[in-house]
Motif scaffolding. Structure first.
Motif, PDB file in Angstrom:
ATOM      1  N   ARG A  58       0.828  -1.207   0.000  1.00 13.60           N
ATOM      2  CA  ARG A  58       0.000   0.000   0.000  1.00 13.60           C
ATOM      3  C   ARG A  58       0.868   1.265   0.000  1.00 13.60           C
ATOM      4  O   ARG A  58       0.575   2.237  -0.690  1.00 13.60           O
ATOM      5  CB  ARG A  58      -0.934   0.000   1.207  1.00 13.60           C
ATOM      6  N   GLU A  59       1.946   1.242   0.793  1.00  9.12           N
ATOM      7  CA  GLU A  59       2.852   2.396   0.838  1.00  9.12           C
ATOM      8  C   GLU A  59       3.451   2.671  -0.538  1.00  9.12           C
ATOM      9  O   GLU A  59       3.576   3.822  -0.957  1.00  9.12           O
ATOM     10  CB  GLU A  59       3.977   2.143   1.845  1.00  9.12           C
ATOM     11  N   LEU A  60       3.830   1.606  -1.221  1.00 10.56           N
ATOM     12  CA  LEU A  60       4.415   1.768  -2.549  1.00 10.56           C
ATOM     13  C   LEU A  60       3.396   2.383  -3.501  1.00 10.56           C
ATOM     14  O   LEU A  60       3.744   3.287  -4.281  1.00 10.56           O
ATOM     15  CB  LEU A  60       4.897   0.424  -3.089  1.00 10.56           C
ATOM     16  N   PHE A  61       2.159   1.921  -3.424  1.00  3.08           N
ATOM     17  CA  PHE A  61       1.140   2.479  -4.307  1.00  3.08           C
ATOM     18  C   PHE A  61       0.968   3.983  -4.068  1.00  3.08           C
ATOM     19  O   PHE A  61       0.893   4.776  -5.007  1.00  3.08           O
ATOM     20  CB  PHE A  61      -0.199   1.759  -4.119  1.00  3.08           C
ATOM     21  N   LEU A  62       0.949   4.400  -2.809  1.00  2.00           N
ATOM     22  CA  LEU A  62       0.808   5.825  -2.487  1.00  2.00           C
ATOM     23  C   LEU A  62       2.026   6.625  -2.967  1.00  2.00           C
ATOM     24  O   LEU A  62       1.890   7.752  -3.457  1.00  2.00           O
ATOM     25  CB  LEU A  62       0.608   6.011  -0.985  1.00  2.00           C
ATOM     26  N   LEU A  63       3.208   6.037  -2.824  1.00  2.00           N
ATOM     27  CA  LEU A  63       4.418   6.700  -3.320  1.00  2.00           C
ATOM     28  C   LEU A  63       4.338   6.916  -4.829  1.00  2.00           C
ATOM     29  O   LEU A  63       4.712   7.973  -5.341  1.00  2.00           O
ATOM     30  CB  LEU A  63       5.653   5.871  -2.983  1.00  2.00           C
ATOM     31  N   LEU A  64       3.853   5.908  -5.539  1.00  2.00           N
ATOM     32  CA  LEU A  64       3.731   6.023  -6.992  1.00  2.00           C
ATOM     33  C   LEU A  64       2.706   7.092  -7.362  1.00  2.00           C
ATOM     34  O   LEU A  64       2.903   7.843  -8.332  1.00  2.00           O
ATOM     35  CB  LEU A  64       3.330   4.671  -7.598  1.00  2.00           C
ATOM     36  N   CYS A  65       1.609   7.164  -6.599  1.00  2.00           N
ATOM     37  CA  CYS A  65       0.600   8.204  -6.855  1.00  2.00           C
ATOM     38  C   CYS A  65       1.204   9.599  -6.713  1.00  2.00           C
ATOM     39  O   CYS A  65       0.886  10.506  -7.481  1.00  2.00           O
ATOM     40  CB  CYS A  65      -0.576   8.050  -5.888  1.00  2.00           C
ATOM     41  N   GLU A  66       2.076   9.763  -5.723  1.00  2.00           N
ATOM     42  CA  GLU A  66       2.707  11.066  -5.503  1.00  2.00           C
ATOM     43  C   GLU A  66       3.703  11.418  -6.607  1.00  2.00           C
ATOM     44  O   GLU A  66       4.029  12.591  -6.789  1.00  2.00           O
ATOM     45  CB  GLU A  66       3.436  11.066  -4.155  1.00  2.00           C
ATOM     46  N   ARG A  67       4.157  10.411  -7.330  1.00  2.00           N
ATOM     47  CA  ARG A  67       5.212  10.631  -8.329  1.00  2.00           C
ATOM     48  C   ARG A  67       4.717  10.542  -9.765  1.00  2.00           C
ATOM     49  O   ARG A  67       5.504  10.384 -10.699  1.00  2.00           O
ATOM     50  CB  ARG A  67       6.341   9.612  -8.091  1.00  2.00           C
ATOM     51  N   VAL A  68       3.406  10.639  -9.962  1.00  2.00           N
ATOM     52  CA  VAL A  68       2.877  10.588 -11.319  1.00  2.00           C
ATOM     53  C   VAL A  68       3.502  11.696 -12.166  1.00  2.00           C
ATOM     54  O   VAL A  68       3.521  12.861 -11.760  1.00  2.00           O
ATOM     55  CB  VAL A  68       1.338  10.732 -11.311  1.00  2.00           C
ATOM     56  N   GLY A  69       4.028  11.338 -13.302  1.00  2.00           N
ATOM     57  CA  GLY A  69       4.629  12.328 -14.200  1.00  2.00           C
ATOM     58  C   GLY A  69       6.048  12.712 -13.843  1.00  2.00           C
ATOM     59  O   GLY A  69       6.630  13.587 -14.478  1.00  2.00           O
TER      60      GLY A  69
END
Length: 281
Positions: free
Chosen positions: A232-243
């Protein structure tokens, strides 16, 4: 099973009207597909509208085809766990009194719940008078490891709403004299996105429950992931790094896990259409 089949196929007993907004860019293609012999495979993110499109397609088909010759089942239903696809089709023929000389239309939703479904679909395609549509929310269903469906299938990816569809779902019509309003609605589209339920309701809980379903049903359940909190943490990190640029090494350091774990988890996210990676060239 007969009772469940009737529940899934209300058009056998009454006039059928599908719920949902018609997305013509898919429905027009699927109508043409209904006249083709090959297996039509519909895939895409959970709740992106695959089942709704199928029901709308069935509604259209009933205008020209005897409704008793159309079968829809969601293989996610536990009753189908103990039956093969061939047994389900056999029960359908028995229930509706159909001979093998009569062409039937088969719709199998959530096909990923049937392991090795390719072999059974090949048998149906090669030896029965059928048109088959299947749908699933995992890109792995596209990978026919034993090539059973090679040359027998056509794949279509259903994506979130594009901007034109967003306006359609919002019931917005732009007059030629007011084209300047497009900019305002496009900004809304960029903020809201194109998940149909969320666009229609504005309920953020729809997005939260979607992500939870994908993580727990499609990833944790399928791959037996033990460290759910890191996933879940990884998914949130990826959301923050879109683009933005990212590296597996940096993500692994932030999470305190092995690089191989990050690579593996990201591959899971890709398989269920939660993210797409753009490689640096």
């Amino acid at each position: 099973m007969e009772e469940i089949l009737y529940q899934f196929n209300p058009w056998w007993e009454e006039k059928f009207k599908a719920d949902g907004i018609r997305r013509s860019k898919y429905l027009d293609v699927f109508m043409d597909e209904s006249r083709q012999k090959h297996i039509t495979l519909i895939t895409g993110l959970r709740r992106v509208g695959k089942t709704t499109l199928i029901k709308l397609l069935i509604e259209s088909l009933i205008e020209t085809i005897d409704s008793k010759k159309i079968l829809f089942v969601s293989l996610e239903h536990p009753i189908f766990d103990k039956f093969s696809i061939l047994e389900i089709v056999e029960q359908f023929r028995v229930t509706r009194g159909l001979t093998r000389k009569e062409k039937i239309y088969l719709f199998f939703d959530e096909i990923q719940y049937k392991p090795d479904f390719e072999r059974e679909l090949k048998i149906l395609h090669d030896h029965e008078l059928v048109k088959i549509f299947i749908s699933g929310s995992n890109s792995l269903i596209l990978k026919d490891k034993k090539a059973f469906l090679t040359g027998r299938s056509q794949v279509f990816l259903v994506e979130p709403l594009d901007f034109d569809e967003f306006l359609l779902f919002k019931n917005i019509e732009i007059k030629k004299s007011e084209v300047y309003l497009l900019k305002k609605y496009f900004h809304q589209y960029l903020e809201i996105g194109g998940m149909p339920e969320y666009v229609l309701t504005g309920n953020q809980g729809k997005i939260t429950s979607l992500v939870e379903d994908i993580i727990y049903k499609d990833i944790v359940g399928k791959y037996g992931v033990k460290n759910i909190s890191k996933l879940r943490e990884l998914f949130l990190l990826l959301c923050e790094r879109v683009g933005k640029r990212m590296s597996y090494n940096k993500l692994a350091k932030i999470l305190g896990v092995q690089v191989d774990t990050v690579i593996k988890y990201i591959s899971y996210f890709e398989e269920v259409f939660l993210i797409y990676q753009i490689n640096r060239h």
